[in-house]
Write a protein that holds these residues in place. Structure first.
Motif: not given
Length: 626
Positions: A224, A227, A229, A260, A280, A284, A287, A314-315, A317
């Motif tokens: 997080a 990346s 998040q 990721v 997770v 995701g 976020t 987010g996609y 994750f």
């Protein structure tokens, strides 16, 4: 060539060291060309080493270089498998184009050679991360990319806002890294090793679901942070204070993709600790939705794209959280193409408008910047999810995997689908306000130099055709990555006509977002009020990022500053300095009390000696008498 894959790291690393010490001796743009050619060489090494995977004649290998920490059983060894090959090709390929673009973009900068030294180091650090064969070496790359992000975000450190952004990115990532470090401690405590082969191959033989969940959640904290998040996402928008090529490199090929990649690589841990995987996926989606709404109202041309990156991550994750690891890596790949394209196109606009970044002062750039307009249109449609561009294929695969999971995953699918609508809406707003309508600024724009145009056209081509590497008709990437996820149960795809219905729904959401954006911003009309009437309160919340920075400032930063002030001006001054000063005062008083004994007269010392002798004799005689 797989035994020489270490050259992919060594070449840009050598460039960084050379430019650091000798960069000032190079003339003109030689530093930029040297750094770029070394990236081209790293790309050639990576492509040659990966050739066997493409033909199906090569198995994953471990390339051991030397022993590192024998007490922990750690070696400097590289893992060359399809997953690391995909990541290496992305880093070196997109990284090469960003280096090429930077030669012209940074041409007038006083620290031109130093910039490319940092850029080469960034690429080398990310390659260490993705090629590592154990968590220890991965952590080295993990920390190095954090250092490089600080150096490049705050590259223009004479600007206070850029220096502050670099420090913010560094410190927020340290919070995530704390969780990651504790996870590594738990891994070593349970497995007695940090080697992937010992930890990731059937971890159920050593640990149970509870321990796996704890390790997974701590790894997720680290992911997080890296990346961006929630709740550690606030550093990435401020990172836009760095040069635009840095933004492109961070968002497309390095840094933010690390989280990721790490979750995908540790897929067996998250599969065993299913609760961590669910967290997770949920984080995701939350976020993605949070960032997409904020992107709708940003005025800075790069901050729109920064929140877009948070949303797209987010996609990814969501994908790795529901077990669709191939879909997550696929979206990471296509996102690298179209997001690098969008950032470099934004840089072209900024370059053309003498560093103007407010889209409220743009508009009407279609005729003045025809090349930038054309490639931006490709990036806009790709991120919106319009077929057959790359963003459609990878996003649709993630949505299908979430839907197929049923239960809570269906809720996540609905939120992700709505986010797809918002993505198309904010991307349309960005594109129309920048390129259509009348000019709202005073600068006289000019098209980018040819070297920047080559990078833009190359990325535009990748954004168009990149999605074709994994389609329902030819799932080439899925088969390619199978050896990397052997033993991990991947999410199943829906059967029958369901995938086609889901794809149609996804396209409708994307076209709906574009349609709403065109209706609201046709002609490049810039908003002076909320996007939709009656949403003034929401507008204020979203414009301020839901006040997340303010909340952190009041709950964490302000108390931290007060605590530091108390330690500096109360504890340090009154207690620590007081103790030291007290010792000094005691010594002075003792010295003042004994000073009369030091008269300098011989008769005084003789009298003292005689008195002492008499006293000693009396003492000895009294003991003898007793």
């Amino acid at each position: 060539m797989q035994d020489l894959v270490w050259l992919a790291i060594a070449l840009p690393l050598a460039g960084s060291v050379t430019l650091h010490f000798l960069g000032r001796r190079l003339r003109g743009k030689q530093a930029g060309w040297l750094a770029t050619l070394l990236m081209v060489a790293a790309l050639a090494v990576s492509a040659s080493a990966a050739a066997g995977f493409f033909t199906g004649t090569q198995a994953p290998v471990r390339v051991e270089l030397f022993s590192w920490i024998p007490a922990l059983g750690l070696d400097v060894a590289l893992r060359w498998d399809p997953l690391s090959a995909v990541m290496t090709l992305l880093i070196t390929g997109v990284g090469t184009l960003i280096h090429l673009y930077s030669i012209a973009y940074m041409a007038e900068d006083q620290r031109f050679s130093r910039f490319f030294a940092y850029l080469n180091l960034f690429a080398a650090s990310m390659l260490v991360l993705v090629l590592a064969d154990n968590f220890g070496l991965l952590f080295v790359g993990w920390e190095l990319v954090g250092l490089c992000s600080y150096l490049l975000i705050s590259f223009w450190f004479t600007r206070p806002i850029a220096a502050a952004a670099g420090k913010k990115a560094f410190l927020v990532n340290r919070i995530g890294d704390l969780g990651f470090t504790v996870a590594l401690m738990l891994i070593f405590a349970n497995f007695g090793s940090l080697e992937y082969s010992e930890v990731l191959e059937d971890p159920s033989r050593i640990i149970g679901g509870g321990t796996a969940t704890a390790i997974g959640l701590l790894l997720a904290v680290g992911a997080a942070g890296k990346s961006a998040q929630l709740p550690l996402a606030t550093w990435l928008p401020d990172a836009m204070e760095g040069p635009t090529p840095v933004s492109a490199l961070i968002h497309a090929a390095t840094m933010v993709t690390a989280g990721v990649y790490m979750v995908a690589r540790a897929g067996s841990i998250f599969q065993l600790g299913s609760a961590a995987a669910a967290v997770v996926a949920t984080v995701g989606v939350i976020t993605a939705l949070w960032a997409a709404t904020i992107a709708l109202v940003q005025r800075d041309i790069k901050r729109v794209l920064a929140y877009s990156t948070i949303s797209q991550l987010g996609y990814m994750f969501l994908a790795v959280g529901v077990g669709a690891h191939v879909a997550g890596v696929f979206h990471l790949l296509t996102h690298g193409f179209f997001k690098a394209l969008l950032f470099l196109a934004a840089g072209s606009v900024i370059h053309a408008l003498a560093n103007e970044q407010d889209i409220g002062r743009m508009g009407g750039l279609r005729r003045a910047l025809p090349l930038t307009f054309a490639v931006s249109a490709v990036g806009w449609l790709a991120i919106s999810g319009v077929p057959p561009l790359s963003g459609f294929w990878s996003k649709d695969e993630i949505l299908a995997a979430a839907f197929a999971g049923g239960g809570w995953n269906r809720v996540l699918w609905g939120a992700a689908l709505f986010t797809a609508f918002l993505t198309a809406l904010y991307a349309t707003r960005w594109f129309l306000l920048v390129f259509l309508g009348d000019r709202r600024g005073e600068a006289h724009p000019h098209e980018s130099p040819p070297v920047m145009g080559v990078a833009l056209l190359s990325l535009a081509g990748l954004a168009v055709v990149g999605g074709l590497i994994n389609t329902p008709f030819r799932p080439a990437l899925e088969h390619f990555l199978e050896p990397s996820f052997e033993g991990v149960q991947l999410a199943a795809s829906p059967g029958g006509a369901t995938p086609w219905v889901l794809a149609a729904v996804s396209v409708v959401a994307a076209l709906g977002g574009i349609a709403v954006g065109v209706l609201r911003y046709r002609g490049g009309a810039f908003e002076r009020a909320p996007v939709f009437s009656g949403l003034g309160g929401w507008w204020r919340w979203v414009s301020n990022g839901y006040y997340l920075d303010s909340i952190y400032g009041n709950l964490l930063v302000l108390p931290g500053k007060l605590a530091a002030a108390w330690v500096a001006f109360v504890a340090d001054k009154s207690i620590i300095d007081g103790a030291v000063n007290g010792v000094g005062w005691l010594v002075r008083r003792l010295g003042s009390s004994l000073r009369p004994l030091q008269t300098g007269f011989v008769r005084t010392y003789g009298a003292g000696l005689a008195a002492g002798t008499v006293g000693l004799l009396v003492y000895l005689l009294s003991r003898g008498t007793g």
